[in-house]
Write a protein that holds these residues in place. Structure first.
Motif, mmCIF file in Angstrom:
data_model
loop_
_atom_site.group_PDB
_atom_site.id
_atom_site.type_symbol
_atom_site.label_atom_id
_atom_site.label_comp_id
_atom_site.label_asym_id
_atom_site.label_seq_id
_atom_site.Cartn_x
_atom_site.Cartn_y
_atom_site.Cartn_z
ATOM 1 N N LEU A 132 42.865 44.191 44.324
ATOM 2 C CA LEU A 132 43.189 43.122 43.383
ATOM 3 C C LEU A 132 41.948 42.308 43.070
ATOM 4 N N SER A 133 41.658 42.141 41.788
ATOM 5 C CA SER A 133 40.569 41.278 41.357
ATOM 6 C C SER A 133 41.104 39.865 41.187
ATOM 7 N N ALA A 134 40.781 38.997 42.138
ATOM 8 C CA ALA A 134 41.360 37.644 42.184
ATOM 9 C C ALA A 134 40.515 36.677 41.357
ATOM 10 N N LEU A 187 47.363 33.614 46.037
ATOM 11 C CA LEU A 187 47.352 34.988 45.547
ATOM 12 C C LEU A 187 47.172 35.976 46.701
ATOM 13 N N ALA A 188 46.251 35.666 47.599
ATOM 14 C CA ALA A 188 46.019 36.537 48.753
ATOM 15 C C ALA A 188 47.266 36.640 49.622
ATOM 16 N N GLU A 189 47.954 35.536 49.779
ATOM 17 C CA GLU A 189 49.155 35.498 50.615
ATOM 18 C C GLU A 189 50.290 36.312 49.999
ATOM 19 N N VAL A 192 41.526 49.170 35.048
ATOM 20 C CA VAL A 192 42.704 50.019 35.166
ATOM 21 C C VAL A 192 43.939 49.259 34.699
ATOM 22 N N GLY A 193 44.739 49.893 33.864
ATOM 23 C CA GLY A 193 45.969 49.288 33.368
ATOM 24 C C GLY A 193 47.077 50.318 33.324
ATOM 25 N N ILE A 253 47.904 42.311 36.815
ATOM 26 C CA ILE A 253 48.774 41.675 37.805
ATOM 27 C C ILE A 253 48.819 40.166 37.621
ATOM 28 N N LEU A 254 47.678 39.565 37.374
ATOM 29 C CA LEU A 254 47.603 38.104 37.300
ATOM 30 C C LEU A 254 48.422 37.530 36.148
ATOM 31 N N LYS A 255 48.516 38.266 35.040
ATOM 32 C CA LYS A 255 49.238 37.758 33.874
ATOM 33 C C LYS A 255 50.722 38.144 33.861
ATOM 34 N N ALA A 256 51.150 38.870 34.879
ATOM 35 C CA ALA A 256 52.552 39.295 34.931
ATOM 36 C C ALA A 256 53.463 38.127 35.298
#
Length: 384
Positions: free
Chosen positions: A42-44, A55-57, A316-317, A357-360
């Motif tokens: 995951l690119s945080a 996010l990590a949790e 990647v998407g 993932i972040l925008k989901a």
């Protein structure tokens, strides 16, 4: 370089973890991937410590690596570092600071070990361009070893008295650190830092003598053979967490080795980039000279002719994700590809996903969707 020349599809992650020439950190990562059945990083890309730790949790159980950009965290501090380390231990993932080093040796050593970021103190992995030449690898390796040596030192204090007044000795002791206190450079916690004071009066002299002991070991033992054997054939069981005893396997694996690793930026996912041809070839050749430190590559296809290196691919998407669906890019130079294209066809090991993932709306569900897609692409590759 390509999947066809490496024949990497014939070996599982667990099989590759046992290769005699693989680094301890690469072996650990491949075993971790096998246990969690996750080749997802995951690119945080967030901007506060609170966002990063949350996010990590929440996503930590679904990933093998968390990629950070410490220099975009507005309130980055010791709290950020300690929080990340805590979550990574509990959720079992490696931390990869995406620093992209590319300077001369003396400068990058300071960038890696000093300043507010102190990357070598907390990130298992970092990355670098090879543009300054292969010496960038040896410079970073040397800095990493020195940092690990310091972080794993302990200091013991012995107090001797030259006087006869026990009341004065009792008064002097609170200013002397306790025995076996971890020696942490630049630590802002006074209780853990090394502070020596010499107390004298006309009738009494108390002397503190410190002894520094070294506990660092450059290499960790390999993953347990029984564990690797049970993971060597991922096609023998399903790909859901319920199909394997993940907590027991992770407990048997234990913590990461006391080591740092480097990823070389051999190829990039942005349109029109110059990391191609002879430059990419030079990255692979340099990596072979430093297998104890170079864990793998940031690349667009498998560069793993010897199978010891771990290949990471960003951009990647999923086909129905939105941004990656129509234009196959983000309008800013980033080109999107699917897990099947990256892992199944081009032989890459780990997919790096950020905005997908972040925008989901439901980040956890989307992380699990990406995990499943990337893992199934890997299993499909093994079947071919």
């Amino acid at each position: 370089m390509s999947l066809k020349t490496s024949n990497i599809q014939a070996l599982s992650y667990a099989d590759r973890a046992e290769l005699p020439s693989i680094s301890s950190l690469a072996s650990y990562l491949l075993t971790l991937i096998s246990i969690k059945r996750s080749n997802l990083a995951l690119s945080a890309d967030v901007h506060t410590t609170a966002e990063l730790l949350e996010l990590a949790e929440t996503i930590g159980d679904y990933i093998c690596v968390l990629k950070t950009h410490a220099d975009i965290i507005d309130d980055f501090s010791e709290r950020t570092i300690r929080g990340l380390q805590d979550v990574s231990k509990r959720k079992h993932f490696l931390i990869f600071e995406d620093r992209k080093f590319g300077d001369i040796g003396n400068t990058l050593q300071s960038q890696y070990t000093r300043g507010p970021l102190r990357i070598a103190h907390w990130a298992h992995l970092t990355n670098a361009h090879l543009l300054p030449g292969p010496s960038i690898i040896s410079a970073l390796y040397s800095a990493a070893q020195e940092t690990l040596t310091t972080l794993n030192q302990t200091v013991a204090t012995t107090i001797t008295s030259g006087g006869s007044d026990p009341n004065l000795l009792e008064h002097a002791q609170p200013s002397i650190p306790s025995t076996n206190v971890p020696l942490t450079p630049d630590d802002d916690n006074e209780e853990e830092g090394l502070v020596l004071r010499h107390h004298r009066t006309n009738s009494f002299n108390a002397t503190a003598t410190t002894t520094i002991s070294q506990t660092y070991e450059s290499a960790a033992p390999p993953p347990p053979p029984r564990l690797l054997k049970s993971l060597s054939n991922p096609l023998s069981s399903g790909d859901t967490a319920e199909d394997v005893d993940i907590p027991s396997a992770l407990a048997e694996l234990g913590p990461p080795p006391q080591a740092r690793g480097l990823l070389l930026l051999a190829q990039m996912s942005s349109e029109g980039n110059l990391a191609t041809g002879e430059y990419t070839k030079a990255c692979v050749e340099a990596a072979r000279e430093y297998k104890n430190f170079v864990v793998g590559f940031i690349c667009q296809e498998s560069l793993n002719t010897g199978k010891e290196f771990v290949n990471f691919t960003p951009g990647v998407g999923l086909e129905d994700e939105g941004e990656g669906k129509e234009g196959k890019g983000d309008g800013k130079g980033q080109v999107w590809r699917t897990p099947e294209e990256v892992v199944g066809r081009d032989g890459v090991d780990v997919v790096i996903v950020g905005r997908g993932i972040l925008k989901a709306k439901d980040r956890v569900a989307e992380a699990e969707r990406f995990r499943r897609a990337a893992w199934r692409a890997y299993e499909g590759r093994l079947k071919r």
